[in-house]
Design an enzyme around this catalytic site. Sequence first.
Site, PDB file in Angstrom:
ATOM      1  N   LYS A   1      45.826  35.114  15.822  1.00  0.00           N
ATOM      2  CA  LYS A   1      45.332  36.494  15.930  1.00  0.00           C
ATOM      3  C   LYS A   1      45.848  37.158  17.205  1.00  0.00           C
ATOM      4  O   LYS A   1      46.295  38.297  17.175  1.00  0.00           O
ATOM      5  CB  LYS A   1      43.787  36.538  15.956  1.00  0.00           C
ATOM      6  CG  LYS A   1      43.105  35.906  14.775  1.00  0.00           C
ATOM      7  CD  LYS A   1      41.601  36.116  14.824  1.00  0.00           C
ATOM      8  CE  LYS A   1      40.908  35.490  16.022  1.00  0.00           C
ATOM      9  NZ  LYS A   1      40.964  34.014  16.067  1.00  0.00           N
TER      10      LYS A   1
ATOM     11  N   ARG B   1      32.119  38.209  15.057  1.00  0.00           N
ATOM     12  CA  ARG B   1      32.167  36.785  14.749  1.00  0.00           C
ATOM     13  C   ARG B   1      30.913  36.318  14.020  1.00  0.00           C
ATOM     14  O   ARG B   1      30.812  35.136  13.685  1.00  0.00           O
ATOM     15  CB  ARG B   1      32.285  36.002  16.054  1.00  0.00           C
ATOM     16  CG  ARG B   1      33.678  35.407  16.308  1.00  0.00           C
ATOM     17  CD  ARG B   1      33.569  34.715  17.630  1.00  0.00           C
ATOM     18  NE  ARG B   1      34.515  33.737  17.986  1.00  0.00           N
ATOM     19  CZ  ARG B   1      35.579  33.957  18.744  1.00  0.00           C
ATOM     20  NH1 ARG B   1      35.934  35.165  19.094  1.00  0.00           N
ATOM     21  NH2 ARG B   1      36.324  32.950  19.142  1.00  0.00           N
TER      22      ARG B   1
ATOM     23  N   ARG C   1      49.372  24.198  22.328  1.00  0.00           N
ATOM     24  CA  ARG C   1      49.165  25.383  23.175  1.00  0.00           C
ATOM     25  C   ARG C   1      48.744  24.959  24.590  1.00  0.00           C
ATOM     26  O   ARG C   1      49.253  25.483  25.579  1.00  0.00           O
ATOM     27  CB  ARG C   1      48.089  26.280  22.543  1.00  0.00           C
ATOM     28  CG  ARG C   1      47.730  27.498  23.360  1.00  0.00           C
ATOM     29  CD  ARG C   1      47.090  28.567  22.508  1.00  0.00           C
ATOM     30  NE  ARG C   1      45.633  28.531  22.532  1.00  0.00           N
ATOM     31  CZ  ARG C   1      44.834  29.345  21.824  1.00  0.00           C
ATOM     32  NH1 ARG C   1      45.372  30.247  21.013  1.00  0.00           N
ATOM     33  NH2 ARG C   1      43.536  29.263  21.891  1.00  0.00           N
TER      34      ARG C   1
ATOM     35  N   ARG D   1      42.980  26.751  29.312  1.00  0.00           N
ATOM     36  CA  ARG D   1      41.615  27.147  28.970  1.00  0.00           C
ATOM     37  C   ARG D   1      40.748  25.905  28.806  1.00  0.00           C
ATOM     38  O   ARG D   1      41.140  24.958  28.135  1.00  0.00           O
ATOM     39  CB  ARG D   1      41.622  27.931  27.653  1.00  0.00           C
ATOM     40  CG  ARG D   1      41.861  29.397  27.843  1.00  0.00           C
ATOM     41  CD  ARG D   1      41.999  30.089  26.522  1.00  0.00           C
ATOM     42  NE  ARG D   1      40.818  29.945  25.655  1.00  0.00           N
ATOM     43  CZ  ARG D   1      40.656  30.596  24.519  1.00  0.00           C
ATOM     44  NH1 ARG D   1      41.590  31.425  24.100  1.00  0.00           N
ATOM     45  NH2 ARG D   1      39.578  30.424  23.804  1.00  0.00           N
TER      46      ARG D   1
ATOM     47  N   ARG E   1      34.303  24.792  18.207  1.00  0.00           N
ATOM     48  CA  ARG E   1      34.709  26.180  17.935  1.00  0.00           C
ATOM     49  C   ARG E   1      34.992  26.376  16.441  1.00  0.00           C
ATOM     50  O   ARG E   1      34.655  27.401  15.867  1.00  0.00           O
ATOM     51  CB  ARG E   1      35.939  26.534  18.783  1.00  0.00           C
ATOM     52  CG  ARG E   1      35.595  26.634  20.272  1.00  0.00           C
ATOM     53  CD  ARG E   1      36.824  26.617  21.156  1.00  0.00           C
ATOM     54  NE  ARG E   1      37.664  27.780  20.990  1.00  0.00           N
ATOM     55  CZ  ARG E   1      38.954  27.823  21.343  1.00  0.00           C
ATOM     56  NH1 ARG E   1      39.533  26.758  21.868  1.00  0.00           N
ATOM     57  NH2 ARG E   1      39.640  28.918  21.184  1.00  0.00           N
TER      58      ARG E   1
HETATM   59  P1  AMP Z   1      38.336  33.402  21.933  1.00  0.00           P
HETATM   60  O1  AMP Z   1      39.220  33.694  23.100  1.00  0.00           O
HETATM   61  O2  AMP Z   1      38.273  34.541  20.951  1.00  0.00           O
HETATM   62  O3  AMP Z   1      38.657  32.083  21.276  1.00  0.00           O
HETATM   63  O4  AMP Z   1      36.847  33.277  22.503  1.00  0.00           O
HETATM   64  C1  AMP Z   1      36.522  32.291  23.459  1.00  0.00           C
HETATM   65  C2  AMP Z   1      35.018  32.064  23.487  1.00  0.00           C
HETATM   66  O5  AMP Z   1      34.367  33.287  23.866  1.00  0.00           O
HETATM   67  C3  AMP Z   1      34.395  31.700  22.147  1.00  0.00           C
HETATM   68  O6  AMP Z   1      34.479  30.314  21.873  1.00  0.00           O
HETATM   69  C4  AMP Z   1      32.950  32.164  22.358  1.00  0.00           C
HETATM   70  O7  AMP Z   1      32.241  31.283  23.183  1.00  0.00           O
HETATM   71  C5  AMP Z   1      33.156  33.451  23.131  1.00  0.00           C
HETATM   72  N1  AMP Z   1      33.301  34.625  22.246  1.00  0.00           N
HETATM   73  C6  AMP Z   1      34.405  35.423  22.114  1.00  0.00           C
HETATM   74  N2  AMP Z   1      34.191  36.407  21.232  1.00  0.00           N
HETATM   75  C7  AMP Z   1      32.918  36.228  20.772  1.00  0.00           C
HETATM   76  C8  AMP Z   1      32.092  36.919  19.833  1.00  0.00           C
HETATM   77  N3  AMP Z   1      32.544  37.992  19.161  1.00  0.00           N
HETATM   78  N4  AMP Z   1      30.838  36.439  19.637  1.00  0.00           N
HETATM   79  C9  AMP Z   1      30.359  35.373  20.295  1.00  0.00           C
HETATM   80  N5  AMP Z   1      31.075  34.681  21.187  1.00  0.00           N
HETATM   81  C10 AMP Z   1      32.347  35.097  21.430  1.00  0.00           C
END
Ligand code: AMP
Length: 193
Positions: free
Chosen positions: A13, A88, A127, A139, A150
Site C-alpha cells: 500500500k 482499519r 524489508r 521498525r 499484525r
Molecule cells: P502501519 O504503518 O500502517 O503498518 O501501522 C503501524 C501500526 O500503527 C499498526 O500496527 C497499529 O498499531 C497502528 N495503526 C496505524 N493505523 C491504524 C489504524 N487506522 N487503527 C489502529 N491502529 C493503527
Amino acid sequence: MRIILLGPPGAGKGTQAVRLVERLGTPQLSTGDMLRAAVAAGTPVGLKAKAVMDRGELVSDDIVVGIIADRIEEQDAKSGFILDGFPRTVAQAEAFDQMLADKGLKLDAVIEFKVNETELVERIVKRAQETEARGEPVRKDDNPEVFKTRLDAYRNQTAPLSAYYERTGMLKTVDGMKPIDDVTQAIREILGR
Ligand code: AMP
C-alpha cells in the site's frame, strides 16, 4: 480524488501510495506514519500508542479517527487524499463515512490489495534486512513475531471492511503479489487516470 488503500501490512500500500501522490498530486495520509511521528515526538497520543504499536495491535479507534479528522482539514488534503492504513476497523469506517457526509464529500474508490499471507512474512523479513543494510533504523514491529499479531489484527478487525465497502459499491481489488509496476497499472485502470 479520495482513495482508500486496503490490505494487510506488507501488501504494498505504501509503495503504491507514493506513486499515486506523484501522479495525482494529493497527499498520502498514513496513520502508521502519523502515529510513529507522534511516538518520536513524545506527544500524549504517542505515549498512549507506543506500547500497542510495538505489540502489533491496533491503536484505539478514537485516537486514529481524531488524527484523521484533523488531518483532512489541512489545506493540502482539501482536494483529495490517499488513505494508507486507515480505516482499519468497521467503527473507523463508519466514523469516516460520517465525517465525509458532514462535509458533503464522497470517496472515489477503495482499492483492496489481495495477497498471499505466507509470502507476506517473507516480504517483511526482506524489508527489515534491506532497511538495516541501508543503515536505517528498522521498525520495531517489522519482525516475524510481531508481524503475526499484525496479520491477526488485519484478519479479525480489518478484513471485514472489504464486505463493508463492497456493499457501498466502492470496492475494487488488485493482485498485490504482482510486480510493483503491474499493480500500479492495475490501479491506474481502476481510477481511469
Ligand atoms: P502501519 O504503518 O500502517 O503498518 O501501522 C503501524 C501500526 O500503527 C499498526 O500496527 C497499529 O498499531 C497502528 N495503526 C496505524 N493505523 C491504524 C489504524 N487506522 N487503527 C489502529 N491502529 C493503527
